[in-house]
Design an enzyme around this catalytic site. Sequence first.
Site, PDB file in Angstrom:
ATOM      1  N   GLY A 239       0.825  -1.202   0.000  1.00 55.62           N
ATOM      2  CA  GLY A 239       0.000   0.000   0.000  1.00 55.62           C
ATOM      3  C   GLY A 239       0.854   1.245   0.000  1.00 55.62           C
ATOM      4  O   GLY A 239       2.003   1.243  -0.455  1.00 55.62           O
ATOM      5  N   SER A 240       0.271   2.317   0.532  1.00 53.49           N
ATOM      6  CA  SER A 240       0.920   3.626   0.426  1.00 53.49           C
ATOM      7  C   SER A 240       2.044   3.779   1.452  1.00 53.49           C
ATOM      8  O   SER A 240       2.081   3.088   2.474  1.00 53.49           O
ATOM      9  CB  SER A 240      -0.122   4.718   0.667  1.00 53.49           C
ATOM     10  OG  SER A 240      -0.607   4.617   1.990  1.00 53.49           O
ATOM     11  N   GLY A 243       0.424   4.983   4.883  1.00 52.39           N
ATOM     12  CA  GLY A 243      -0.211   3.897   5.634  1.00 52.39           C
ATOM     13  C   GLY A 243       0.823   2.900   6.126  1.00 52.39           C
ATOM     14  O   GLY A 243       0.806   2.475   7.280  1.00 52.39           O
ATOM     15  N   GLY A 244       1.742   2.540   5.252  1.00 50.78           N
ATOM     16  CA  GLY A 244       2.766   1.561   5.607  1.00 50.78           C
ATOM     17  C   GLY A 244       3.655   2.067   6.727  1.00 50.78           C
ATOM     18  O   GLY A 244       3.982   1.331   7.657  1.00 50.78           O
ATOM     19  N   GLU A 263       5.461  -3.148   1.301  1.00 47.84           N
ATOM     20  CA  GLU A 263       5.795  -2.847  -0.107  1.00 47.84           C
ATOM     21  C   GLU A 263       5.066  -1.573  -0.451  1.00 47.84           C
ATOM     22  O   GLU A 263       3.830  -1.541  -0.483  1.00 47.84           O
ATOM     23  CB  GLU A 263       5.356  -3.995  -1.011  1.00 47.84           C
ATOM     24  CG  GLU A 263       6.178  -5.252  -0.825  1.00 47.84           C
ATOM     25  CD  GLU A 263       7.653  -5.047  -1.084  1.00 47.84           C
ATOM     26  OE1 GLU A 263       8.018  -4.180  -1.901  1.00 47.84           O
ATOM     27  OE2 GLU A 263       8.470  -5.735  -0.452  1.00 47.84           O
ATOM     28  N   CYS A 300       2.381   0.322  -8.783  1.00 44.45           N
ATOM     29  CA  CYS A 300       3.520   0.732  -7.967  1.00 44.45           C
ATOM     30  C   CYS A 300       4.777   0.815  -8.817  1.00 44.45           C
ATOM     31  O   CYS A 300       5.739   1.465  -8.442  1.00 44.45           O
ATOM     32  CB  CYS A 300       3.709  -0.251  -6.821  1.00 44.45           C
ATOM     33  SG  CYS A 300       3.778  -1.949  -7.388  1.00 44.45           S
ATOM     34  N   GLU A 389       6.127   9.840  -5.302  1.00 46.97           N
ATOM     35  CA  GLU A 389       5.171   9.148  -6.177  1.00 46.97           C
ATOM     36  C   GLU A 389       3.885   9.964  -6.355  1.00 46.97           C
ATOM     37  O   GLU A 389       3.342  10.496  -5.387  1.00 46.97           O
ATOM     38  CB  GLU A 389       4.799   7.790  -5.543  1.00 46.97           C
ATOM     39  CG  GLU A 389       3.769   7.001  -6.361  1.00 46.97           C
ATOM     40  CD  GLU A 389       3.208   5.791  -5.582  1.00 46.97           C
ATOM     41  OE1 GLU A 389       2.847   5.940  -4.399  1.00 46.97           O
ATOM     42  OE2 GLU A 389       3.127   4.710  -6.180  1.00 46.97           O
TER      43      GLU A 389
HETATM   44  P1  NAP Z   1      -3.279   2.343   1.455  1.00 47.78           P
HETATM   45  O1  NAP Z   1      -4.226   3.471   1.459  1.00 47.78           O
HETATM   46  O2  NAP Z   1      -2.029   2.511   2.241  1.00 47.78           O
HETATM   47  O3  NAP Z   1      -4.110   1.060   1.980  1.00 47.78           O
HETATM   48  C1  NAP Z   1      -3.538  -0.217   2.177  1.00 47.78           C
HETATM   49  C2  NAP Z   1      -4.173  -0.861   3.425  1.00 47.78           C
HETATM   50  O4  NAP Z   1      -3.657  -0.258   4.607  1.00 47.78           O
HETATM   51  C3  NAP Z   1      -5.675  -0.718   3.524  1.00 47.78           C
HETATM   52  O5  NAP Z   1      -6.198  -1.889   4.125  1.00 47.78           O
HETATM   53  C4  NAP Z   1      -5.848   0.461   4.442  1.00 47.78           C
HETATM   54  O6  NAP Z   1      -7.072   0.475   5.144  1.00 47.78           O
HETATM   55  C5  NAP Z   1      -4.712   0.245   5.411  1.00 47.78           C
HETATM   56  N1  NAP Z   1      -4.237   1.487   6.029  1.00 47.78           N
HETATM   57  C6  NAP Z   1      -3.720   2.566   5.366  1.00 47.78           C
HETATM   58  N2  NAP Z   1      -3.341   3.506   6.255  1.00 47.78           N
HETATM   59  C7  NAP Z   1      -3.615   2.994   7.485  1.00 47.78           C
HETATM   60  C8  NAP Z   1      -3.454   3.509   8.810  1.00 47.78           C
HETATM   61  N3  NAP Z   1      -2.934   4.708   9.023  1.00 47.78           N
HETATM   62  N4  NAP Z   1      -3.854   2.738   9.849  1.00 47.78           N
HETATM   63  C9  NAP Z   1      -4.399   1.525   9.639  1.00 47.78           C
HETATM   64  N5  NAP Z   1      -4.591   0.993   8.405  1.00 47.78           N
HETATM   65  C10 NAP Z   1      -4.195   1.724   7.344  1.00 47.78           C
HETATM   66  O7  NAP Z   1      -2.807   1.979  -0.020  1.00 47.78           O
HETATM   67  P2  NAP Z   1      -3.728   1.759  -1.331  1.00 47.78           P
HETATM   68  O8  NAP Z   1      -4.383   3.022  -1.729  1.00 47.78           O
HETATM   69  O9  NAP Z   1      -4.554   0.558  -1.142  1.00 47.78           O
HETATM   70  O10 NAP Z   1      -2.683   1.373  -2.469  1.00 47.78           O
HETATM   71  C11 NAP Z   1      -2.059   2.308  -3.323  1.00 47.78           C
HETATM   72  C12 NAP Z   1      -0.585   2.435  -2.949  1.00 47.78           C
HETATM   73  O11 NAP Z   1      -0.019   1.131  -2.867  1.00 47.78           O
HETATM   74  C13 NAP Z   1       0.258   3.179  -3.964  1.00 47.78           C
HETATM   75  O12 NAP Z   1       1.141   4.043  -3.282  1.00 47.78           O
HETATM   76  C14 NAP Z   1       1.034   2.070  -4.680  1.00 47.78           C
HETATM   77  O13 NAP Z   1       2.259   2.466  -5.238  1.00 47.78           O
HETATM   78  C15 NAP Z   1       1.215   1.098  -3.562  1.00 47.78           C
HETATM   79  N6  NAP Z   1       1.422  -0.254  -4.054  1.00 47.78           N
HETATM   80  C16 NAP Z   1       2.629  -0.841  -3.833  1.00 47.78           C
HETATM   81  C17 NAP Z   1       2.881  -2.101  -4.322  1.00 47.78           C
HETATM   82  C18 NAP Z   1       4.208  -2.746  -4.094  1.00 47.78           C
HETATM   83  O14 NAP Z   1       4.328  -3.955  -4.329  1.00 47.78           O
HETATM   84  N7  NAP Z   1       5.222  -2.038  -3.654  1.00 47.78           N
HETATM   85  C19 NAP Z   1       1.889  -2.797  -5.029  1.00 47.78           C
HETATM   86  C20 NAP Z   1       0.654  -2.182  -5.213  1.00 47.78           C
HETATM   87  C21 NAP Z   1       0.439  -0.903  -4.705  1.00 47.78           C
HETATM   88  P3  NAP Z   1      -8.449   1.018   4.485  1.00 47.78           P
HETATM   89  O15 NAP Z   1      -9.063  -0.163   3.831  1.00 47.78           O
HETATM   90  O16 NAP Z   1      -9.195   1.503   5.675  1.00 47.78           O
HETATM   91  O17 NAP Z   1      -8.092   2.116   3.533  1.00 47.78           O
END
Ligand code: NAP
Length: 504
Positions: A239-240, A243-244, A263, A300, A389
Amino acid sequence: MTFTPHGKHLVAGEWIGTEATFQSEPAHGEAFAFSVGTPALVDAACQAAEEAFWSYGYSSREERAAFLNAIADEIDARGEAVTAIGTSETGLPEGRLIGERGRTVGQLRLFASHILAGDYLDRRHDAALPDRAPLPRPDLRMMQRPIGPVAVFGASNFPLAFSTAGGDTAAALAAGCPVVVKGHSAHPGTGEIIAEAIHAAIEKCGVHKGVFSLIQGGKRDVGTALVQHPLIKAVGFTGSLAGGRALFDLCAQRDEPIPFFGELGSVNPMFMLPNAVANRGAALGQGWAGSLTMGAGQFCTNPGIAVVLEGSEGEAFAEAARDSLSAVGAQVMLTDGIAAAYRSGRDRVAAGTGVQELLTSVCDLRNATPYLYRTTAAQWLADEHLAEEVFGPLGLVVVAKDMDEMMQVARSLKGQLTCTIHMDDSDAEAARALLPVLERKAGRVLANGFPTGVEVSDTMVHGGPYPASTNFGATSVGTLSIRRFLRPVCYQNIPASVLPTDLV
Ligand code: NAP
């Protein structure tokens, strides 16, 4: 085959609802109500996972391989319904969901054959040397063992391959670790149907029901309770960065800190070497535009930055990219929030000192249209925000005065998932200078291609130094990713009658 989600959590074989609900936000089609997760459900799932570990963690590789293959079969059996709910929730096209399902079941089957082969155990033996002076050597054996219950967080942009039964879940289950998934609020129905498939495989194979649970989100305290739960031994997160990082910090602050395999995002820079640009700049510009706009740029591995040398050939490359990008219309994004974040990322880049607009467009609501900007390497080096990003189809051309300045850009990079070199044979000297720098920055370095599209294989490394990931020694894609959920144990003088079967 249609699928109507009931909106419940799967906790150790039981579908459980709560009073509070949240609505899914599909890109098209019907919205459904989903039960909001709670820390109490997280606790029940983690307790069950720990109980399951006492049988599943010590099961044979044949049993686990059969289970992984059964999950793949059950997902395939629901194929059409998975595609229907997945396209509705994410707005991704049907072909993408079908392809991603193929990758997801392929990963499960790959892990089944990988554990059967047994190399991942890394078995070693130092035979006893009873007559060694001055001290005898004991009999020493080593192998990799599963670490215990694992928490998994999937990403919005891969509703199958990096989600409920995605790479993290497949690797953990293959290793022998029960899994508790925090469902992604962007695709809760897709999560539910995949959980249903895993549940069916558990029934079919007679595996302990605590081996898999899915707790839907709806509130952030589900994720925080999960990573802080004392029975969880590692976290796989995609994820982001924001968040990560928040969840990584919670893992580090626990009484017992645990590994957090995050990741995260990346700008995946491309270094356009002069002879390649002179010989085929227009084709490279067109290719870049295609890669940048694939899946509305929501990868990503999206190559957000292209570094070129000053001059007419670099300009021709940028013009070709602009012409191709201008022909791409609006694409629906995964969620309203991601579309809003895309527009604020665009505003951040556009406001950078010395940033020029090459292609501007209008996008609103849940849509994305491409943008292209240009800046000098000097400005880029002076403004760290330009290296962040932007999740969506936005490209930035960075113009360097000469090869020295291109090298400075490379040296200043933060950790990346990928770095790309576009080169002709006559660029080899410059590429040889770049490679040692880029390999310190990225998990994967590639030549003459585009980084979107990650092969699931033995050699793949999908990770990189922070902030591309929180653990640069690991990969989240490919068979090597199983190592995240294993730890080496040394067995000293343990009789063969007592040793784990895999070591005898
Ligand atoms: P995200 O907003 O960080 O969400 C990922 C998960 O984390 C969700 O379940 C989210 O919950 C949870 N989360 C996020 N912030 C949190 C916090 N502060 N406390 C508790 N839980 C939290 O990411 P996304 O929008 O799904 O994905 C897009 C990002 O992922 C992009 O930056 C992309 O580059 C990256 N990505 C990376 C890879 C890799 O392999 N490196 C692959 C794909 C995507 P909720 O369901 O409540 O939102």
